[in-house]
Motif scaffolding. Structure first.
Motif, short mmCIF file in Angstrom:
data_model
loop_
_atom_site.label_atom_id
_atom_site.label_comp_id
_atom_site.label_asym_id
_atom_site.label_seq_id
_atom_site.Cartn_x
_atom_site.Cartn_y
_atom_site.Cartn_z
N ALA A 38 5.49 -2.68 -8.43
CA ALA A 38 5.05 -3.36 -7.22
C ALA A 38 6.29 -4.00 -6.62
CB ALA A 38 4.01 -4.42 -7.55
N HIS A 51 1.58 2.96 -3.28
CA HIS A 51 0.56 3.81 -3.90
C HIS A 51 0.48 5.19 -3.27
CE1 HIS A 51 -0.36 0.25 -5.93
NE2 HIS A 51 -0.84 -0.37 -4.89
N GLN A 73 0.82 -1.22 0.00
CA GLN A 73 0.00 0.00 0.00
C GLN A 73 0.85 1.26 0.00
OE1 GLN A 73 -2.21 -1.23 3.45
NE2 GLN A 73 -4.11 -1.31 2.28
N ASN A 83 7.50 5.41 -6.90
CA ASN A 83 7.09 4.03 -6.70
C ASN A 83 8.30 3.11 -6.71
OD1 ASN A 83 4.51 4.93 -6.82
ND2 ASN A 83 4.10 4.24 -8.89
N ASP A 133 2.97 7.92 -4.96
CA ASP A 133 2.51 8.62 -6.16
C ASP A 133 2.16 10.06 -5.87
OD1 ASP A 133 2.61 6.71 -7.98
OD2 ASP A 133 0.51 6.13 -7.87
N SER A 150 5.98 10.31 -10.47
CA SER A 150 5.31 9.30 -9.65
C SER A 150 5.94 7.93 -9.81
CB SER A 150 3.83 9.25 -10.00
OG SER A 150 3.67 8.95 -11.35
N ASN A 151 6.32 7.61 -11.04
CA ASN A 151 6.88 6.27 -11.23
C ASN A 151 8.20 6.11 -10.51
OD1 ASN A 151 6.75 3.68 -12.79
ND2 ASN A 151 8.76 4.45 -13.34
N THR A 169 -0.51 9.37 -11.98
CA THR A 169 -0.15 8.53 -10.84
C THR A 169 -0.27 7.08 -11.29
OG1 THR A 169 -2.41 8.66 -10.12
CG2 THR A 169 -0.89 10.19 -9.14
N ASN A 193 1.27 3.89 -10.52
CA ASN A 193 1.20 2.62 -9.78
C ASN A 193 1.60 1.43 -10.61
OD1 ASN A 193 0.24 3.81 -7.44
ND2 ASN A 193 -1.84 3.84 -8.26
#
Lengths: 153, 373, 359
Positions: free
Chosen positions: B163, B69, B66, B83, B72, B79-80, B158, B160
């Motif tokens: 992971a 996210h 979580q 992440n 972002d 944003s990337n 944003t 996301n």
């Protein structure tokens, strides 16, 4: 420079320093809070260390103690250490400001004061940076409760 | 002598101006308390927190998946990269080795993000200096990148896409072709940027020698990113602490020594070229491989402290995670580039004009959610 | 009173003039005519203002890879009218603790000075309300009244951004008035008259002044365009409202129709500067090379408007490509570059006329 060499040099700078490399990629130095300012200024001025670049200053609540973590780097030698300082006084925690050594600390200390309530001696202007001046409590402390705004899972 | 005499005879009075939180040059909700004497700035005192969401506190209650996210929403223009920083930190802690494919794709997407971010900065920089047309030129080109992102992961800003352990899903079949098309298009557009702005006499007058940051101050204030590199401080994390696929590409660190607003501008333009070169080196041979390493559904980091840094568009983003071995981190600190860079603003704008403050701020490229977090 | 009214030369259309005189007593007739002319000029003012705004938006759109207004009417031609209606119907809000009287007065200063400005222009041979023998001098005098409105508005608003903007406006206008004046004075050396209709007559025989005066005239034109842009507070000299620095500058606290007055005045000022340029450098309503001289029905006002629009588009081009100057650079440009060049140019022009080197 290797961590062992760093440890040898830094060990000569003050008394009662605790070193550890476990659970971290950096050499961790725990400094007694009375010696924080003298050791930090020597870390910067020592010709073999030259830690002139404080790239991350983190406020921390260990549950029992409050404290600050300084990630330091030397732009010349490229070696890095982590300096930690703790205070057990949760009511009125006070540490020395290091803003005269690394000027970036002036701003980071404001942030730490805002969220952890650690007061810094000799700081030019300690004020609430993010929160409103009348905010009660210090939100990033572990014992902070705000039933209206915090959702705890 | 005559000037001094005049200054002592004419009594001037300082006054306060609230620049922001609603102000066109504040790029969001930055509030600066200015002490001004006529047009000359005596003191700049930032007042933050207008978009503070306490992401660091929220991280303490969330799982590691979580947290990705939440990042972002810090520096939404890169944003990337944010992440990626958290994912890299988690992977470092768990000692997961991601596949080459993931590394290369992450690098390409990060560089595209950097180009998009610098495009927006270029547009806004022109606008802050009064040349409104730049904004639209920059957005034309940025749109291509957003379209590529939209096709690959469904989001334009944003994303996301990362992971812990890899990527959410594979790239779109069109990704390679569209990226190449964009590179081809964009290579003709950077010279256009130069023609419109860089060579302009007024622009050079407004930026050269304005907001000079010396290397010593840059070090002392912990400045990173293009701001530091404009002052000759080598601080490119991609070079110093390579992550993802940066160790296998050949690129130069944009480094200038003037330290003024124009140098920071030039550094960013040079970075655009470098990003293009990095993408070109990688886009043709994306290796095959797993898109996501298998991770447990509940990620628990081993007890310890982890620090991972990446080069975001504005500078070094550091993620400090202190784990006690549970599924939630004990403490997460984001060392955001904007916050440290903001601390130097008062120092270098003291004594200059209001217009210089605006130009300097534009060259710092602040994103306020990044400063406030 | 009567004496004053009778002495104003009114030569718009003699037929209406004669007709009105035939149906009423002399004094009533001249008052009626004056009111009529005022109404015509007010309408002209509104139309020019609104359509220049539309032109600006269209030109900006062309520069910026956009379409511009295209929803209200074909090609968006009613867009600015809709905007004006919106502004008229808006509530007039104001700040707390303002100087009410000055605050309300300021927009009128600006608007009246521009209105007086357009009254002296010869749009064509017949279409001129007010042909005085000191025409050009009168224009300088009137156009610098507008800055009082800006200063007063900025001062009375009780807003520091507005005050900074107003102060900048003051120093900008004081400085650049000099350059505008001197560059036009250079041309007056050539024409030998200040009367606008006479200036155009001079060009009928000898060609446009920018050709007659060749090198110094071209220098004068360039300086006039720079200083004129500064006079109208447009980019790259828009420090007065420099949005990235001061929000909206001197009109930060104005809303609704009062804001619209400032806004329209800016565009009318641009029209005035372009019109001066056309009259003094490009032959006013004269056709290029006399191509329509033989055609009696051809509206000469069309030539005037075409030239004005071309100069206005040039000024818009400046605005949408250049960054803004800083306040000290603005003053350096004027006092260290434009003014000395201008003075030298004036001498140069005098020499040229003395030696009879004009074309």
């Amino acid at each position: 420079m290797k961590n062992e060499d760093l440890q040898n040099i830094i060990n000569g700078l003050g008394e009662n320093l605790e070193f550890s490399t476990e659970e971290s990629e950096f050499l961790n130095v725990l400094v007694p809070k009375e010696q924080l300012h003298t050791i930090c200024s020597q870390l910067k001025s020592n010709k073999d260390l030259k830690f002139d670049y404080a790239f991350c200053i983190t406020g921390m609540d260990w549950g029992k103690e409050l404290g600050v973590i300084y990630h330091l780097n030397s732009t010349e030698f490229k070696h890095e250490i982590v300096v930690k300082v703790k205070t057990e006084d949760r009511e009125n925690p006070t540490l020395d400001s290091v803003h005269d050594i690394w000027q970036t600390a002036e701003f980071h200390e404001l942030e730490i004061y805002d969220f952890f309530g650690i007061k810094f001696n000799n700081h030019p202007k300690l004020r609430r940076l993010f929160l409103t001046p009348d905010w009660e409590g210090f939100p990033l402390r572990k014992d902070y409760v705000d039933e209206a705004n915090m959702i705890i899972k | 002598m005559a000037d001094q005499e005049l200054e002592t005879k004419i009594k001037t009075e300082e006054y306060f101006v609230n620049m922001g939180p609603q102000h066109p040059a504040a790029h969001g909700v930055l509030r600066l308390l200015l002490t001004i004497d006529g047009e000359i700035i005596k003191n700049v005192e930032p007042d933050l927190g207008y978009i503070h969401r306490s992401i660091e506190k929220m991280c303490e209650r969330d799982s590691y998946q979580q947290i990705v996210h939440l990042t972002d929403r810090m520096d939404y223009l890169s944003s990337n990269i944010n992440n990626e920083a958290v994912c890299l930190a988690v992977e470092k802690a768990l000692e997961i080795e991601v596949s080459d494919r993931v590394k290369v794709i992450r690098t390409i997407i990060s560089e595209l993000t950097r180009i998009a971010s610098h495009c927006l900065w270029w547009g806004v920089m022109g606008m802050d200096l009064g040349a409104l047309t730049t904004y639209f030129y920059a957005f034309r080109d940025r749109e291509y990148i957003n379209d590529i992102f939209e096709e690959t992961c469904g989001a334009r800003l944003t994303m996301n896409y990362n992971a812990p352990g890899g990527l959410m899903f594979d790239i779109h079949p069109n990704f390679v072709k569209r990226t190449k098309d964009f590179i081809k298009h964009f290579k003709t557009k950077i010279p256009e940027y130069d023609r419109l702005v860089t060579g302009n006499v007024i622009f050079q007058k407004r930026t050269k020698g304005v907001g000079v940051l010396t290397k010593e101050d840059a070090i002392s204030y912990g400045v990173t990113g293009p701001v530091a590199r404009g002052s000759g401080l080598s601080s490119d994390v991609r070079k110093l602490h390579p992550y993802s696929a940066y160790d296998r590409v050949d690129f130069k660190e944009a480094l200038l020594t003037a330290g003024d607003t124009f140098a920071r501008y030039e550094v960013r333009i040079m970075e655009l070229w470098e990003s293009i070169s990095i993408i070109e080196q990688l886009i043709d041979n994306i290796p095959e491989g797993e898109i996501k390493a298998t991770t447990k559904a509940v990620i628990k980091l081993p007890k310890g402290e982890y620090y991972q840094r990446v080069e975001a568009a504005r500078g070094e983003l550091g993620v400090y995670i202190n784990s006690t071995g549970t599924k939630n981190p004990y403490r997460v600190k984001f060392r955001s580039p904007g916050f440290s860079n903001l601390s130097v603003l008062n120092h270098i704008t003291k004594g200059s004009k209001i217009a210089d403050l605006v130009a300097t701020m534009a060259s710092f490229d602040f994103v306020i959610p990044d400063i406030d977090r | 009173m009567n004496f004053l009214i009778m002495n104003i030369p009114l030569n718009i259309t003699s037929t209406i003039h004669d007709w009105i005189y035939s149906i009423m007593p002399e004094t009533a007739a001249s008052i009626t005519i004056m009111v009529l002319i005022a109404v015509i000029y007010l309408a002209l003012f509104a139309i020019i203002g609104l359509y220049l705004v539309l032109l600006e938006r269209k030109v900006a759109a062309w520069f910026q890879l956009r379409l511009g207004p295209n929803r209200v009417g074909p090609w968006g031609i009613f867009q600015t009218i809709a905007d004006a209606l919106k502004l008229v119907s808006k509530e007039l809000t104001s700040n707390d603790r303002i100087d009410k009287f000055l605050y309300n007065l300021a927009p009128y200063f600006v608007i009246v000075s521009t209105l007086i400005g357009i009254s002296v222009f010869p749009f064509s041979k017949q279409f001129q309300a007010f042909d005085i023998n000191i025409g050009l001098f009168f224009l300088f005098a009137v156009s610098s009244i507008g800055v009082i409105g800006i200063l007063v508005g900025g001062w009375a608003s009780n807003n520091k951004f507005a005050l900074i903007g107003a102060m900048r406006s003051g120093l900008q206008t004081i400085s650049y008035e000099l350059s505008v004046g001197l560059s036009l004075l250079t041309m007056v050396l050539l024409t030998g008259t200040l009367q606008l209709s006479e200036i155009i007559e001079v060009q009928r025989t000898g060609g446009w002044l920018i050709l007659q005066g060749h090198i110094p005239a071209i220098i004068a034109f360039m300086i006039f365009m720079i200083a004129g842009t500064a006079e109208t507070n447009r980019a790259p000299f828009d420090l007065v409202e420099a949005e990235s620095e001061l929000g909206a500058g001197f009109h930060t606290e104005y809303s609704g129709m009062k804001f619209a007055y400032f806004f329209l005045a800016e565009f009318i000022n641009m029209f005035i500067i372009a019109s001066i340029a056309v009259v003094v450098f490009f032959g006013g309503w004269l056709s290029p090379f006399g191509i329509t001289d033989g055609i009696t029905w051809f509206p000469e006002v069309l030539w005037f408007l075409i030239k004005v629009v071309m100069i206005i588009i040039l000024m818009m081009w400046f605005r949408w490509t250049f960054p803004r100057l800083r306040v000290d650079q603005l003053l350096t440009l004027e006092w260290k570059y434009l003014l000395p060049i201008n003075l030298a140019n004036l001498m140069f022009m005098a020499v040229i006329i003395w030696m009879n080197w004009t074309i």
